[in-house]
Scaffold this motif. Structure first.
Motif, PDB file in Angstrom:
ATOM      1  N   GLU A 111       0.829  -1.212   0.000  1.00 33.54           N
ATOM      2  CA  GLU A 111       0.000   0.000   0.000  1.00 33.54           C
ATOM      3  C   GLU A 111       0.861   1.258   0.000  1.00 33.54           C
ATOM      4  N   ARG A 112       2.000   1.157   0.723  1.00 35.34           N
ATOM      5  CA  ARG A 112       2.893   2.311   0.743  1.00 35.34           C
ATOM      6  C   ARG A 112       3.478   2.576  -0.657  1.00 35.34           C
ATOM      7  N   ASP A 113       3.899   1.448  -1.301  1.00 35.25           N
ATOM      8  CA  ASP A 113       4.427   1.618  -2.667  1.00 35.25           C
ATOM      9  C   ASP A 113       3.368   2.207  -3.624  1.00 35.25           C
ATOM     10  N   ALA A 114       2.138   1.656  -3.474  1.00 35.16           N
ATOM     11  CA  ALA A 114       1.055   2.178  -4.321  1.00 35.16           C
ATOM     12  C   ALA A 114       0.791   3.642  -4.036  1.00 35.16           C
ATOM     13  N   ALA A 115       0.867   3.990  -2.738  1.00 36.66           N
ATOM     14  CA  ALA A 115       0.637   5.390  -2.369  1.00 36.66           C
ATOM     15  C   ALA A 115       1.742   6.279  -2.946  1.00 36.66           C
ATOM     16  N   ALA A 116       3.012   5.759  -2.838  1.00 39.22           N
ATOM     17  CA  ALA A 116       4.114   6.551  -3.403  1.00 39.22           C
ATOM     18  C   ALA A 116       3.937   6.727  -4.928  1.00 39.22           C
ATOM     19  N   GLU A 117       3.581   5.596  -5.560  1.00 43.40           N
ATOM     20  CA  GLU A 117       3.360   5.692  -7.028  1.00 43.40           C
ATOM     21  C   GLU A 117       2.224   6.650  -7.332  1.00 43.40           C
ATOM     22  N   ALA A 118       1.169   6.551  -6.494  1.00 47.20           N
ATOM     23  CA  ALA A 118       0.028   7.456  -6.713  1.00 47.20           C
ATOM     24  C   ALA A 118       0.441   8.899  -6.505  1.00 47.20           C
ATOM     25  N   ARG A 119       1.341   9.105  -5.465  1.00 48.33           N
ATOM     26  CA  ARG A 119       1.802  10.476  -5.241  1.00 48.33           C
ATOM     27  C   ARG A 119       2.614  10.978  -6.429  1.00 48.33           C
ATOM     28  N   ALA A 120       3.469  10.031  -6.982  1.00 46.13           N
ATOM     29  CA  ALA A 120       4.277  10.436  -8.148  1.00 46.13           C
ATOM     30  C   ALA A 120       3.373  10.793  -9.348  1.00 46.13           C
ATOM     31  N   VAL A 121       2.361   9.901  -9.529  1.00 43.52           N
ATOM     32  CA  VAL A 121       1.429  10.174 -10.638  1.00 43.52           C
ATOM     33  C   VAL A 121       0.678  11.472 -10.394  1.00 43.52           C
ATOM     34  N   ALA A 122       0.300  11.678  -9.097  1.00 42.30           N
ATOM     35  CA  ALA A 122      -0.431  12.903  -8.773  1.00 42.30           C
ATOM     36  C   ALA A 122       0.441  14.122  -8.995  1.00 42.30           C
ATOM     37  N   MET A 123       1.772  13.975  -8.629  1.00 41.32           N
ATOM     38  CA  MET A 123       2.663  15.109  -8.860  1.00 41.32           C
ATOM     39  C   MET A 123       2.805  15.396 -10.353  1.00 41.32           C
ATOM     40  N   GLU A 124       2.970  14.298 -11.131  1.00 40.98           N
ATOM     41  CA  GLU A 124       3.062  14.512 -12.596  1.00 40.98           C
ATOM     42  C   GLU A 124       1.766  15.133 -13.136  1.00 40.98           C
ATOM     43  N   THR A 125       0.655  14.581 -12.641  1.00 38.04           N
ATOM     44  CA  THR A 125      -0.640  15.133 -13.101  1.00 38.04           C
ATOM     45  C   THR A 125      -0.774  16.592 -12.708  1.00 38.04           C
ATOM     46  N   ASN A 126      -0.319  16.892 -11.432  1.00 40.92           N
ATOM     47  CA  ASN A 126      -0.386  18.282 -10.989  1.00 40.92           C
ATOM     48  C   ASN A 126       0.495  19.175 -11.847  1.00 40.92           C
ATOM     49  N   ALA A 127       1.702  18.620 -12.177  1.00 43.52           N
ATOM     50  CA  ALA A 127       2.598  19.420 -13.033  1.00 43.52           C
ATOM     51  C   ALA A 127       1.970  19.658 -14.411  1.00 43.52           C
ATOM     52  N   ALA A 128       1.410  18.568 -14.988  1.00 41.39           N
ATOM     53  CA  ALA A 128       0.754  18.734 -16.300  1.00 41.39           C
ATOM     54  C   ALA A 128      -0.430  19.681 -16.197  1.00 41.39           C
ATOM     55  N   ALA A 129      -1.181  19.521 -15.086  1.00 39.39           N
ATOM     56  CA  ALA A 129      -2.324  20.416 -14.888  1.00 39.39           C
ATOM     57  C   ALA A 129      -1.871  21.853 -14.746  1.00 39.39           C
ATOM     58  N   GLN A 130      -0.705  22.024 -14.038  1.00 38.76           N
ATOM     59  CA  GLN A 130      -0.186  23.380 -13.854  1.00 38.76           C
ATOM     60  C   GLN A 130       0.196  23.990 -15.209  1.00 38.76           C
ATOM     61  N   VAL A 131       0.883  23.146 -16.017  1.00 40.82           N
ATOM     62  CA  VAL A 131       1.261  23.637 -17.360  1.00 40.82           C
ATOM     63  C   VAL A 131       0.022  23.970 -18.187  1.00 40.82           C
ATOM     64  N   GLU A 132      -0.942  23.028 -18.124  1.00 43.64           N
ATOM     65  CA  GLU A 132      -2.182  23.258 -18.887  1.00 43.64           C
ATOM     66  C   GLU A 132      -2.915  24.481 -18.372  1.00 43.64           C
ATOM     67  N   ARG A 133      -2.892  24.639 -17.035  1.00 43.57           N
ATOM     68  CA  ARG A 133      -3.549  25.811 -16.455  1.00 43.57           C
ATOM     69  C   ARG A 133      -2.875  27.098 -16.924  1.00 43.57           C
ATOM     70  N   GLN A 134      -1.505  27.049 -16.911  1.00 46.40           N
ATOM     71  CA  GLN A 134      -0.774  28.223 -17.382  1.00 46.40           C
ATOM     72  C   GLN A 134      -1.100  28.512 -18.843  1.00 46.40           C
ATOM     73  N   SER A 135      -1.156  27.404 -19.639  1.00 44.79           N
ATOM     74  CA  SER A 135      -1.497  27.578 -21.061  1.00 44.79           C
ATOM     75  C   SER A 135      -2.895  28.153 -21.219  1.00 44.79           C
ATOM     76  N   LEU A 136      -3.817  27.615 -20.358  1.00 50.39           N
ATOM     77  CA  LEU A 136      -5.191  28.132 -20.428  1.00 50.39           C
ATOM     78  C   LEU A 136      -5.262  29.582 -19.975  1.00 50.39           C
ATOM     79  N   GLU A 137      -4.404  29.920 -18.960  1.00 49.05           N
ATOM     80  CA  GLU A 137      -4.375  31.308 -18.516  1.00 49.05           C
ATOM     81  C   GLU A 137      -3.887  32.220 -19.644  1.00 49.05           C
ATOM     82  N   GLU A 138      -2.845  31.742 -20.316  1.00 48.65           N
ATOM     83  CA  GLU A 138      -2.322  32.524 -21.440  1.00 48.65           C
ATOM     84  C   GLU A 138      -3.364  32.637 -22.552  1.00 48.65           C
ATOM     85  N   ALA A 139      -4.035  31.499 -22.845  1.00 45.00           N
ATOM     86  CA  ALA A 139      -5.087  31.532 -23.876  1.00 45.00           C
ATOM     87  C   ALA A 139      -6.205  32.469 -23.470  1.00 45.00           C
TER      88      ALA A 139
END
Length: 288
Positions: free
Chosen positions: A40-68
């Motif tokens: 469960e800890r490994d899954a949580a860590a993986e989920a955190r990594a995926v969440a961080m990547e998703t957050n980063a992509a979301a941040q980029v997309e948000r920035q792009s949307l802000e610019e748009a």
């Protein structure tokens, strides 16, 4: 021993049995639980990594949307400005259209006025044209009448000239006859001649001018289609007429068998009349 104590001891024994069972169960399941927890800890860590990547992509997309969004807001502002300018242009065009409509109405009124004036002038021109045509017709009739009267006057003038010349010739013949009678009474022999020494042509003679020749001295000679076979002779006097118009007199200077030449006398009307081929030649004493 008191009953309560016995009951508590019994309960404690039961609890001890249950605790021992739980201890055994916990001991047997501890490894499995640790593996599950690690998983469960490994899954949580993986989920955190995926969440961080998703957050980063979301941040980029948000920035792009802000610019748009910023670009869209800027474009919207530009469109609003353009729309405001177009609205201003539309208002100006509407005002210009209104002005043009008023100008068109004014021009149309002027055109109608000019059309009415043109129609009035056209009717006036038509009336003038009709009047002018009537005047021209009257003038033409008058001119034709004047020409007819002029021709009639010329005919009468020719007749008068012929009559005058005939009368003068008759007077000359009368004088010649009287002189001949006087000479006959005095025993003189002469031929019938006029006061000017010209002879009288045969009464029934009729001829035509064949040709005209003007000498260097200005004298006019004519050739006629009559000669000695027609009873003509030199020094005979005839008259030249055209229709009923008197033209001139002619005194024969040379006579052949069928042709004669004579000197023309216009009786002071040189330049007013002229001899033409085909003019009639006849004696001075005749009914014209």
């Amino acid at each position: 021993m008191h009953i309560v104590t016995k009951f508590l001891v019994f309960v404690a024994a039961i609890l001890a049995v249950l605790l021992s069972g739980l201890s055994i169960a916990y001991t047997s399941n501890a490894g499995r639980l640790r593996a599950a927890i690690q998983t469960e800890r490994d899954a949580a860590a993986e989920a955190r990594a995926v969440a961080m990547e998703t957050n980063a992509a979301a941040q980029v997309e948000r920035q792009s949307l802000e610019e748009a969004r910023a670009a869209l807001q800027a474009e919207l502002a530009s469109l609003k400005q353009t729309m405001a300018a177009l609205q201003g242009d539309n208002a100006a065009l509407l005002a210009e259209n209104k002005r043009l409509e008023l100008t068109t109405a004014s021009y149309q009124a002027r055109i109608d006025q000019f059309t009415a004036i043109i129609d009035a002038f056209a009717k006036l021109d038509e009336a003038r044209s009709n009047e002018l045509a009537a005047l021209r017709e009257k003038e033409l009739k008058r001119a034709i009448r004047e020409i007819e009267l002029s021709d009639r006057i010329n005919d009468l003038t020719g007749q008068i000239d012929v009559s005058t010349e005939t009368n003068r010739r008759l007077q000359e013949d009368l004088v010649a006859i009287r002189q001949e009678l006087d000479r006959a009474r005095s025993g003189e022999t002469t031929i019938a001649a006029s006061g000017k020494g010209t002879l009288r042509a045969p009464i029934g003679f009729r001829g035509r001018v064949v040709s005209i020749d003007r000498e260097a001295s200005g004298s006019v000679l004519v050739s006629i289609d009559g000669g000695s076979t027609d009873g003509l002779g030199e020094n005979m006097k005839l008259i030249i007429v055209r229709g009923s118009q008197f033209i001139a007199t002619v005194v024969l200077t040379r006579v052949d068998l069928n042709e004669s030449v004579g000197l023309v006398d216009f009786l002071g009307r040189e330049g007013q009349v002229e001899v033409l081929p085909g003019d009639l030649v006849q004696p001075t004493v005749t009914d014209i």
